[in-house]
Design an enzyme around this catalytic site. Structure first.
Site, mmCIF file in Angstrom:
data_model
loop_
_atom_site.group_PDB
_atom_site.id
_atom_site.type_symbol
_atom_site.label_atom_id
_atom_site.label_comp_id
_atom_site.label_asym_id
_atom_site.label_seq_id
_atom_site.Cartn_x
_atom_site.Cartn_y
_atom_site.Cartn_z
ATOM 1 N N GLY A 191 -1.444 -4.855 22.827
ATOM 2 C CA GLY A 191 -0.335 -5.023 23.761
ATOM 3 C C GLY A 191 -0.869 -4.898 25.183
ATOM 4 O O GLY A 191 -1.577 -3.934 25.501
ATOM 5 N N MET A 207 -4.551 0.258 18.252
ATOM 6 C CA MET A 207 -4.457 1.430 17.393
ATOM 7 C C MET A 207 -5.781 1.844 16.724
ATOM 8 O O MET A 207 -5.770 2.720 15.866
ATOM 9 C CB MET A 207 -3.371 1.198 16.316
ATOM 10 C CG MET A 207 -2.002 0.937 16.931
ATOM 11 S SD MET A 207 -0.707 0.592 15.734
ATOM 12 C CE MET A 207 -0.567 2.168 14.909
ATOM 13 N N GLU A 208 -6.894 1.222 17.105
ATOM 14 C CA GLU A 208 -8.143 1.527 16.394
ATOM 15 C C GLU A 208 -9.389 1.700 17.276
ATOM 16 O O GLU A 208 -10.299 2.471 16.931
ATOM 17 C CB GLU A 208 -8.474 0.409 15.371
ATOM 18 C CG GLU A 208 -7.512 0.285 14.213
ATOM 19 C CD GLU A 208 -6.299 -0.568 14.534
ATOM 20 O OE1 GLU A 208 -6.380 -1.377 15.476
ATOM 21 O OE2 GLU A 208 -5.258 -0.418 13.872
ATOM 22 N N GLU A 255 -7.082 -12.556 10.204
ATOM 23 C CA GLU A 255 -8.349 -12.779 10.914
ATOM 24 C C GLU A 255 -9.521 -12.764 9.947
ATOM 25 O O GLU A 255 -10.435 -13.579 10.056
ATOM 26 C CB GLU A 255 -8.555 -11.687 11.960
ATOM 27 C CG GLU A 255 -7.639 -11.833 13.137
ATOM 28 C CD GLU A 255 -7.880 -10.704 14.103
ATOM 29 O OE1 GLU A 255 -8.364 -10.968 15.202
ATOM 30 O OE2 GLU A 255 -7.611 -9.557 13.719
ATOM 31 N N ASP A 271 1.384 -9.202 22.862
ATOM 32 C CA ASP A 271 2.679 -8.757 23.374
ATOM 33 C C ASP A 271 2.448 -7.926 24.620
ATOM 34 O O ASP A 271 1.307 -7.636 24.966
ATOM 35 C CB ASP A 271 3.411 -7.925 22.300
ATOM 36 C CG ASP A 271 2.590 -6.694 21.881
ATOM 37 O OD1 ASP A 271 2.780 -5.643 22.500
ATOM 38 O OD2 ASP A 271 1.740 -6.800 20.984
HETATM 39 N N1 ADE Z 1 -1.327 -4.035 18.807
HETATM 40 C C1 ADE Z 1 -0.717 -5.146 19.263
HETATM 41 N N2 ADE Z 1 0.331 -4.839 20.040
HETATM 42 C C2 ADE Z 1 0.379 -3.481 20.083
HETATM 43 C C3 ADE Z 1 1.240 -2.561 20.682
HETATM 44 N N3 ADE Z 1 2.283 -2.973 21.421
HETATM 45 N N4 ADE Z 1 1.010 -1.229 20.502
HETATM 46 C C4 ADE Z 1 -0.039 -0.826 19.742
HETATM 47 N N5 ADE Z 1 -0.868 -1.659 19.133
HETATM 48 C C5 ADE Z 1 -0.681 -2.974 19.293
#
Ligand code: ADE
Length: 255
Positions: A81, A195-196, A15, A219
């Site tokens: 996700g 995660m951030e 990105e 996902d």
């Molecule tokens: N970023 C993208 N997909 C994720 C997931 N399944 N868990 C945590 N961070 C993500």
């Protein structure tokens, strides 16, 4: 008077790479293992940087952006996700609130509450999030043209949507249907996990800086979550991020 510097923080290399060619008068500054790229985009002073992965990495990056780079507002982009009902691969989520789903100091404090702050949810800046949601909707309307029919079919993307609401962050890649179902039960209004974002939210809250988080759903945080992950980022998420950021910055000039 020059406008305050906008920070655009990418969670993934691909990105950042998609944004760097449009940076005018680029300069770099290295601090604490991070490379900050300053310059202008569409006439705005900006700084582009990788967040690093996980809550501590982005907390350090955000603190440096505010204290060393004079960032007036911070926008975080990346993938997430989908755990909310109807949040599908290829959709975009604009966070309105963020929470750390792995924060649990119970029984001393309620689950998810950040100890000694009295809060679990941190709100994003409304005007910034509104503007980014508008740009994301314009991008979704052109998804077929931007990605090409083959990619839509490849990633099963069909009439992608923009959602806004709660995003949950934690230092875990959620990659089982059981874990994502447990999170959805504990946080029924959560749209997505990443995660951030919530760490950025806490730092910006402490410093009183406006911020926003825009995530492309890569996902469904289930047993297939890792499949095609890198290809999705390169071929879908980076395209969305580039188009959304440019549309937003172009509009920001006239606001
Ligand atoms: N970023 C993208 N997909 C994720 C997931 N399944 N868990 C945590 N961070 C993500």
């Amino acid at each position: 008077m020059t406008s305050p510097r906008l920070a655009i923080v990418s969670a993934m290399h691909e990105e950042l790479r998609a944004l760097l060619p449009s940076l005018q008068d680029p300069r770099t500054l290295a601090i604490a293992g991070r490379t900050f790229h300053t310059g202008t985009m569409h006439g705005h002073p900006v700084v582009l940087v990788l967040s690093g992965i996980g809550k501590v990495a982005v907390a350090t990056t955000a603190t440096l952006l505010i204290t060393e780079l004079e960032a007036g507002a911070i926008v975080l982009t990346g993938v997430a996700g989908g755990i909310g009902r109807g949040v599908r691969v290829g959709d975009v989520v604009v966070a309105r609130h963020l929470l750390q789903h792995d924060m649990d100091a119970s029984p001393l404090f309620p689950r998810f509450e950040v100890p000694l702050t009295g809060r679990s949810r941190f709100d994003t800046d409304r005007a910034l999030s509104d503007a980014l949601a508008t740009s994301a909707m314009r991008c979704m309307a052109r998804a077929g043209e931007l990605l090409g029919q083959a990619h839509l079919v490849d990633f099963s993307i069909d009439s992608p949507l923009v959602h806004d609401g709660l995003v949950a962050s934690g230092d875990r890649f959620v990659a089982t249907a059981a874990e994502s179902a447990a999170l959805a039960r504990a946080l029924p209004d959560a749209l997505a996990v990443e995660m951030e974002g919530a760490a950025l939210a806490q730092v910006c809250h402490d410093f009183g800086r406006p911020f926003a988080v825009v995530r492309t759903i890569s996902d469904r945080a289930d047993d297939d979550a890792h499949a095609d992950f890198s290809r999705f980022i390169a071929e879908v998420a980076s395209v969305y991020t580039r188009v959304i950021v440019h549309d937003w910055l172009q509009g920001a000039r006239s606001r």
